[in-house]
Scaffold this active site. Structure first.
Site, PDB file in Angstrom:
ATOM      1  N   CYS A   1       0.836  -1.213   0.000  1.00 49.00           N
ATOM      2  CA  CYS A   1       0.000   0.000   0.000  1.00 49.00           C
ATOM      3  C   CYS A   1       0.869   1.260   0.000  1.00 49.00           C
ATOM      4  O   CYS A   1       1.492   1.564  -0.999  1.00 49.00           O
ATOM      5  CB  CYS A   1      -1.010  -0.025   1.147  1.00 49.00           C
ATOM      6  SG  CYS A   1      -2.343   1.158   0.879  1.00 49.00           S
TER       7      CYS A   1
ATOM      8  N   HIS B   1      -3.757  -5.078   0.078  1.00 51.72           N
ATOM      9  CA  HIS B   1      -3.278  -5.542   1.399  1.00 51.72           C
ATOM     10  C   HIS B   1      -3.292  -7.070   1.499  1.00 51.72           C
ATOM     11  O   HIS B   1      -4.330  -7.644   1.866  1.00 51.72           O
ATOM     12  CB  HIS B   1      -4.141  -4.942   2.507  1.00 51.72           C
ATOM     13  CG  HIS B   1      -3.885  -3.494   2.732  1.00 51.72           C
ATOM     14  ND1 HIS B   1      -2.828  -3.027   3.497  1.00 51.72           N
ATOM     15  CD2 HIS B   1      -4.510  -2.385   2.260  1.00 51.72           C
ATOM     16  CE1 HIS B   1      -2.830  -1.711   3.503  1.00 51.72           C
ATOM     17  NE2 HIS B   1      -3.841  -1.292   2.749  1.00 51.72           N
TER      18      HIS B   1
ATOM     19  N   GLU C   1      -2.069  -8.800   3.772  1.00 51.83           N
ATOM     20  CA  GLU C   1      -2.098  -9.189   5.189  1.00 51.83           C
ATOM     21  C   GLU C   1      -3.501  -9.245   5.763  1.00 51.83           C
ATOM     22  O   GLU C   1      -3.691  -9.779   6.848  1.00 51.83           O
ATOM     23  CB  GLU C   1      -1.230  -8.222   6.009  1.00 51.83           C
ATOM     24  CG  GLU C   1      -1.783  -6.809   6.185  1.00 51.83           C
ATOM     25  CD  GLU C   1      -1.479  -5.865   5.024  1.00 51.83           C
ATOM     26  OE1 GLU C   1      -1.285  -6.352   3.896  1.00 51.83           O
ATOM     27  OE2 GLU C   1      -1.460  -4.637   5.240  1.00 51.83           O
TER      28      GLU C   1
END
Lengths: 394, 190
Positions: free
Chosen positions: B80, B169, B171
């Site tokens: 990001c 993202h 994660e």
């Protein structure tokens, strides 16, 4: 089963030993809410120090029907006696007619700790244990929203300000990890599986100006819909209340509506757009966004639901001042002064959240229940994921 | 599998602690450090996480990571804001007119070790106000998303160094194959 690469047995033992080391023979007050986070944090302390732990629950006046009594009973089952502190008039008085989301949350936090610091004094305790978890301090530190249980992480010294030190045994964990620990240490299933309920409770679901009548209406419809809300296939499903929004349009709204019609492949008339009076919290690009809410009406509203991801991307692009898109799932009726939003999300860790498909039959039942309350005029389904929205409205 | 020592630098974003969680769960030694504090370069891999900053090529964030890029030859992944930082170091450009929040479909254009065992399209979650419009020099595009007919760059790779950037993202729990992408990254040097 592992937590951060460590066996859960070792992870829990380390937490308990750490609490024993820190607390020694001092007295600890536990702030219980009825949810799994505070249950796990206090039960870990209970395992560490036994009867030197004094659990309390504050009746803020913003809990749901029967919530306090249920919680007290559940804790009796695992051998913990919880003292109920009634502070509802204190909270109502301080929050009356407050509008801004952050102001409401900060006043709530101040009152919350004032009441707890009284309890700490009464028990002659040195510590307060609370169920702060990772998203709480991440969102508070990042300025997204002020969680009521975060002090140290944003530089507030509880000892100086409130006269106690804090113990936050699970501050590093996310909800799914907390639930694993809860299962391992033997927290009752009802508490583990209970949908999360925010510390400030129904206060932040009375979006915008806080008035007692608004709270009463919300408590009523929440009670009426309880069993249907439980049967939505979601990690969390709840209702929030707003002033009845006004019909509104603008060049940007027209542009957005045009894109929406293209996406759903339905043109023509019969579409209405509503603008809410309140603002709601969102998170865009890791920053807080306190933005407007747009209501969208079309008789066959499932057309919107089928294409919600695409519609939301266009919504964020064309209307950057907005944080929520709500689809009207009732027919608008002229009587009544409030609108209700149904919010449902699917998530494990509550850091990102998607909006589940809505079963139309179930939706109709919920609408029918809500409209039994004559104060309500519109019912909406919120289709905004997190991000760009947050799960709660404030 | 070798246990790797991974440093995560977090410029204040919401999901940086989740990067820490995912790397630990993959069995590696994971360190999350505040972006502003001094860090050692004695790690096997580096991840630059997200944050709220709106960047230009002279931003503090860009200068800080430029030093790391020049000092270390270990794999670096920007996520990001981290993706945007790496892009600006190498001459990329951003626009604020194409934000993206929530689910977005990603299409793989070119396979690479980072994308081992990942299907050619998947849904990823995003949260960015600024978007890359000019590709940084010496980088190639591995994946993109679509905004109407326009291609939006989603994954980039340096042509000769182990430097990667992803705009979405990996994660967060809602991103499909996110953990696999992080796992592929940490194991790049195997």
């Amino acid at each position: 089963m592992k937590i951060y690469g460590k066996e859960i047995k070792d992870y829990v033992n380390d937490l308990i030993n750490e609490i024993r080391k820190v607390v020694d023979d001092k007295v600890v007050v536990a702030a219980i809410s009825g949810g799994v986070d505070s249950a796990v944090a206090s039960y870990l302390c209970w395992l560490a120090i036994g009867s030197n732990l004094k659990p309390v629950i504050i009746d803020t006046g913003f809990m749901r029907e029967g919530e306090i009594d249920d919680t007290v009973k559940r804790f009796e089952e695992i051998g913990m006696h919880v003292e109920v502190i009634d502070a509802s008039s204190l909270f109502y008085e301080a929050l009356k007619n407050k509008k801004d989301a952050e102001e409401k949350r900060k006043i709530f936090r101040e009152k919350f700790y004032e009441v707890l610091s009284e309890a700490v004094k009464n028990y002659n305790a040195s510590y307060l244990v609370q169920g702060t978890i990772a998203p709480d301090w991440i969102e508070t530190k990042g300025g997204i929203k002020t969680q009521h249980n975060v002090l140290v992480q944003i530089g507030i010294d509880p000892e100086k300000k409130f006269g106690f030190n804090l113990i936050e045994p699970i501050a590093n964990l996310y909800k799914d990890q907390v639930r694993k620990v809860a299962e391992y240490i033997g927290i009752p299933k009802e508490i583990i599986n209970r949908q999360p309920f925010p510390g400030p409770g129904l206060l932040i679901r009375c979006v915008g100006e806080f008035e007692l009548e608004k709270l009463k209406a919300l408590k009523n419809v929440t009670f009426l819909c309880e069993k249907y809300l439980q049967s939505i296939n979601a990690s969390q499903a709840f209702l929030a209340i707003f002033k009845k929004p006004r019909m509104a349009t603008s060049n940007k709204i027209v542009e957005f509506l045009k894109e929406t019609k293209r996406i759903i492949g339905i043109g023509g008339r019969g579409f209405k757009t509503y603008e809410f009076y309140e603002l709601a919290t969102g998170v865009k690009g890791d920053a807080r966004a306190y933005g407007k809410l747009l209501g969208l009406y079309y008789k066959e509203y499932d057309a919107f639901l089928k294409h919600k991801d695409e519609i939301i991307q266009e919504f964020s692009r064309i209307l950057p001042d907005y944080t929520r898109l709500l689809i009207m799932i009732s027919d608008p009726r002229p009587a009544g002064k409030y609108a209700i939003a149904l919010r449902a999300v699917v998530t494990k860790d509550f850091m990102t959240a998607s909006v589940p498909d809505l079963d139309m039959e179930l939706a109709q039942k919920i609408v029918d229940e809500i409209l039994k309350d004559i104060r309500i005029t519109h019912v909406y389904y919120d289709i905004t994921p997190k991000p760009p929205a947050t799960i709660e409205y404030e | 599998m070798n246990r790797k020592k991974v440093l995560i630098l977090g410029p204040g974003g919401q999901y940086n602690h989740l990067i820490y969680r995912k790397i630990s769960e993959l069995g590696h030694e994971s360190y999350l450090q505040d972006f502003n504090s001094d860090f050692s370069i004695n790690f096997d891999a580096f991840i630059i996480g997200g944050g709220p900053a709106r960047l230009s090529k002279n931003s503090y964030e860009v200068k800080r990571i430029r030093e790391l890029v020049y000092q270390s030859s270990k794999p670096i992944l920007g996520i990001c804001l981290g993706f945007q930082i790496l892009s600006l170091i190498y001459g990329g450009e951003l626009t604020s007119s194409k934000p993206s929040f929530g689910p977005q479909k990603i299409f793989i254009e070119k396979y690479d070790a980072l994308l081992n065992n990942i299907p050619n399209s998947f849904v990823a979650w995003e949260s960015h106000n600024d978007t890359l419009t000019k590709l940084p020099e010496d980088f190639e595009v591995l994946a993109y998303s679509k905004l109407n007919a326009t291609k939006i760059v989603e994954i980039i790779k340096h042509k000769s160094k182990l430097i990667y950037g992803v705009q979405f993202h990996p994660e967060v729990d809602h991103t499909e194959f996110g953990k696999e992408i992080l796992n592929n990254f940490v194991n790049l040097n195997e």
